[in-house]
Design a protein around this motif. Structure first.
Motif, PDB file in Angstrom:
ATOM      1  N   UNK A   1       7.651 -15.073  -6.954  1.00  7.93           N
ATOM      2  CA  UNK A   1       6.344 -14.758  -7.535  1.00  7.93           C
ATOM      3  C   UNK A   1       5.874 -13.390  -7.031  1.00  7.93           C
ATOM      4  N   UNK A   2       6.014 -13.148  -5.729  1.00  6.74           N
ATOM      5  CA  UNK A   2       5.580 -11.881  -5.133  1.00  6.74           C
ATOM      6  C   UNK A   2       6.399 -10.705  -5.676  1.00  6.74           C
ATOM      7  N   UNK A   3       7.714 -10.899  -5.790  1.00  5.46           N
ATOM      8  CA  UNK A   3       8.567  -9.826  -6.318  1.00  5.46           C
ATOM      9  C   UNK A   3       8.188  -9.514  -7.764  1.00  5.46           C
ATOM     10  N   UNK A   4       7.893 -10.551  -8.537  1.00  6.20           N
ATOM     11  CA  UNK A   4       7.504 -10.323  -9.939  1.00  6.20           C
ATOM     12  C   UNK A   4       6.204  -9.532 -10.006  1.00  6.20           C
ATOM     13  N   UNK A   5       5.282  -9.795  -9.083  1.00  6.35           N
ATOM     14  CA  UNK A   5       4.028  -9.043  -9.048  1.00  6.35           C
ATOM     15  C   UNK A   5       4.270  -7.576  -8.698  1.00  6.35           C
ATOM     16  N   UNK A   6       5.200  -7.347  -7.782  1.00  2.00           N
ATOM     17  CA  UNK A   6       5.537  -5.971  -7.399  1.00  2.00           C
ATOM     18  C   UNK A   6       6.129  -5.223  -8.591  1.00  2.00           C
TER      19      UNK A   6
ATOM     20  N   UNK B   1       0.837  -1.202   0.000  1.00  4.52           N
ATOM     21  CA  UNK B   1       0.000   0.000   0.000  1.00  4.52           C
ATOM     22  C   UNK B   1       0.874   1.256   0.000  1.00  4.52           C
ATOM     23  N   UNK B   2       1.934   1.252   0.821  1.00  3.68           N
ATOM     24  CA  UNK B   2       2.841   2.402   0.882  1.00  3.68           C
ATOM     25  C   UNK B   2       3.531   2.614  -0.464  1.00  3.68           C
ATOM     26  N   UNK B   3       3.902   1.521  -1.117  1.00  5.10           N
ATOM     27  CA  UNK B   3       4.552   1.610  -2.427  1.00  5.10           C
ATOM     28  C   UNK B   3       3.638   2.296  -3.439  1.00  5.10           C
ATOM     29  N   UNK B   4       2.364   1.929  -3.424  1.00  2.00           N
ATOM     30  CA  UNK B   4       1.424   2.532  -4.366  1.00  2.00           C
ATOM     31  C   UNK B   4       1.176   3.995  -4.051  1.00  2.00           C
TER      32      UNK B   4
ATOM     33  N   UNK C   1       5.668  -5.919 -11.743  1.00  2.00           N
ATOM     34  CA  UNK C   1       4.604  -5.734 -12.731  1.00  2.00           C
ATOM     35  C   UNK C   1       3.717  -4.554 -12.351  1.00  2.00           C
ATOM     36  N   UNK C   2       3.413  -4.459 -11.055  1.00  2.00           N
ATOM     37  CA  UNK C   2       2.597  -3.347 -10.551  1.00  2.00           C
ATOM     38  C   UNK C   2       3.293  -2.011 -10.810  1.00  2.00           C
ATOM     39  N   UNK C   3       4.580  -1.947 -10.528  1.00  2.00           N
ATOM     40  CA  UNK C   3       5.345  -0.718 -10.764  1.00  2.00           C
ATOM     41  C   UNK C   3       5.357  -0.366 -12.242  1.00  2.00           C
ATOM     42  N   UNK C   4       5.525  -1.378 -13.079  1.00  2.00           N
ATOM     43  CA  UNK C   4       5.582  -1.154 -14.525  1.00  2.00           C
ATOM     44  C   UNK C   4       4.248  -0.645 -15.070  1.00  2.00           C
ATOM     45  N   UNK C   5       3.142  -1.184 -14.529  1.00  2.00           N
ATOM     46  CA  UNK C   5       1.823  -0.839 -15.044  1.00  2.00           C
ATOM     47  C   UNK C   5       1.286   0.483 -14.524  1.00  2.00           C
ATOM     48  N   UNK C   6       1.517   0.754 -13.234  1.00  2.00           N
ATOM     49  CA  UNK C   6       0.829   1.878 -12.590  1.00  2.00           C
ATOM     50  C   UNK C   6       1.732   3.040 -12.191  1.00  2.00           C
ATOM     51  N   UNK C   7       3.044   2.898 -12.401  1.00  2.00           N
ATOM     52  CA  UNK C   7       3.963   3.976 -12.035  1.00  2.00           C
ATOM     53  C   UNK C   7       4.824   4.359 -13.229  1.00  2.00           C
ATOM     54  N   UNK C   8       5.319   5.567 -13.213  1.00  2.00           N
ATOM     55  CA  UNK C   8       6.207   6.046 -14.275  1.00  2.00           C
ATOM     56  C   UNK C   8       7.646   5.750 -13.864  1.00  2.00           C
ATOM     57  N   UNK C   9       8.093   4.534 -14.154  1.00  3.38           N
ATOM     58  CA  UNK C   9       9.415   4.085 -13.732  1.00  3.38           C
ATOM     59  C   UNK C   9      10.524   4.886 -14.414  1.00  3.38           C
ATOM     60  N   UNK C  10      10.356   5.137 -15.704  1.00  6.77           N
ATOM     61  CA  UNK C  10      11.390   5.878 -16.442  1.00  6.77           C
ATOM     62  C   UNK C  10      11.608   7.259 -15.858  1.00  6.77           C
ATOM     63  N   UNK C  11      10.517   7.941 -15.487  1.00  6.29           N
ATOM     64  CA  UNK C  11      10.628   9.277 -14.904  1.00  6.29           C
ATOM     65  C   UNK C  11      11.343   9.221 -13.559  1.00  6.29           C
ATOM     66  N   UNK C  12      11.055   8.181 -12.768  1.00  6.01           N
ATOM     67  CA  UNK C  12      11.696   8.039 -11.467  1.00  6.01           C
ATOM     68  C   UNK C  12      13.193   7.811 -11.610  1.00  6.01           C
ATOM     69  N   UNK C  13      13.577   6.967 -12.570  1.00  8.00           N
ATOM     70  CA  UNK C  13      14.996   6.680 -12.796  1.00  8.00           C
ATOM     71  C   UNK C  13      15.706   7.925 -13.303  1.00  8.00           C
ATOM     72  N   UNK C  14      15.045   8.669 -14.180  1.00  2.00           N
ATOM     73  CA  UNK C  14      15.644   9.894 -14.719  1.00  2.00           C
ATOM     74  C   UNK C  14      15.888  10.912 -13.615  1.00  2.00           C
TER      75      UNK C  14
END
Length: 239
Positions: free
Chosen positions: A181-186, A126-129, A188-201
């Motif tokens: 399995x749980x890490x892969x879900x996390x 929940x905190x991650x989201x 996937x969640x980051x990839x789908x619902x967060x802007x990972x590229x912007x965070x890395x930049x």
């Protein structure tokens, strides 16, 4: 040896799928590649099921593997924006969690530590989201249900592992599989619902021009997911 060979074959199939290799005999190489990788853990589970004598644990795990295979197919077919197929696929993985959870609870009763660890995992997700400013759109309810089932699964898996209720080898394969399995879900969640590229930049200016964070996350997600499912399938053999 059974587990080592199974994981090796799974990794080869996953890397071929992630390399973009397309089977010319299929009109959709992406779906064919993904389902080939999924078929590995399903076949491993079926072989292990017929070898083991402990069907009480094996049957719900094998059911979960079939649901995982179905979920993979539905999610692969949803590429392009078919939200109905995506939600049904997500539902298949929700029941996949429940099936694995049933296998664990048939092994050991409910314990307070299950809720404590599961609650901690849920709080982390929940905190991650929230802090990751995830945009789940109209999928808040299914995402929350999925998070709850995943947290409950991890909580019980850790409890069963600590008590060695499944035996040494089976316990290790089971806990490693569920954690991957749980890490892969996390991821996937980051990839789908967060802007990972912007965070890395923001953290490493110019990094997105040297490598693609989204592609890297996709590769790690696939490796962790298929390896995790294969390890869970192998645990049947050693029960």
């Amino acid at each position: 040896m059974f587990a080592a060979v199974s994981v090796f074959v799974s990794l080869i199939a996953t890397l071929i799928y992630q390399s973009g290799f397309s089977l010319s005999c299929f009109s959709n190489g992406y779906i064919a590649g993904k389902m080939t990788a999924s078929a590995v853990f399903l076949v491993v589970g079926i072989v292990a099921f017929f070898v083991t004598k402990k069907k009480k644990y094996a049957l719900p795990v094998l059911t979960g593997l079939f649901l995982g295979f179905a979920g993979d197919l539905l999610l692969a077919m949803s590429i392009g924006g078919n939200q109905t197929l995506f939600l049904v696929g997500m539902g298949a993985f929700f029941v996949n969690h429940i099936s694995f959870l049933a296998a664990l609870y048939l092994t050991d009763r409910f314990r307070i530590r299950d809720a404590v660890v599961g609650g901690a995992v849920l709080a982390f997700l929940a905190a991650m989201l929230v802090f990751g400013k995830a945009d789940v759109g109209g999928m808040a309810v299914p995402v929350c249900l999925y998070m709850i089932s995943l947290s409950a699964l991890v909580g019980k898996a850790i409890s069963v592992f600590s008590l060695r209720k499944l035996g040494p080898t089976c316990s290790v394969l089971m806990i490693l599989g569920i954690l991957l399995f749980a890490v892969s879900d996390i991821l996937l969640c980051m990839s789908m619902f967060m802007n990972v590229s912007a965070a890395v930049t923001a953290i490493i200016p110019g990094a997105v021009y040297r490598f693609s964070p989204d592609k890297a996350m996709d590769i790690f997600n696939a490796v962790f997911y298929f390896t995790g499912q294969t390890l869970i399938a192998c645990s049947i053999r050693y029960r």
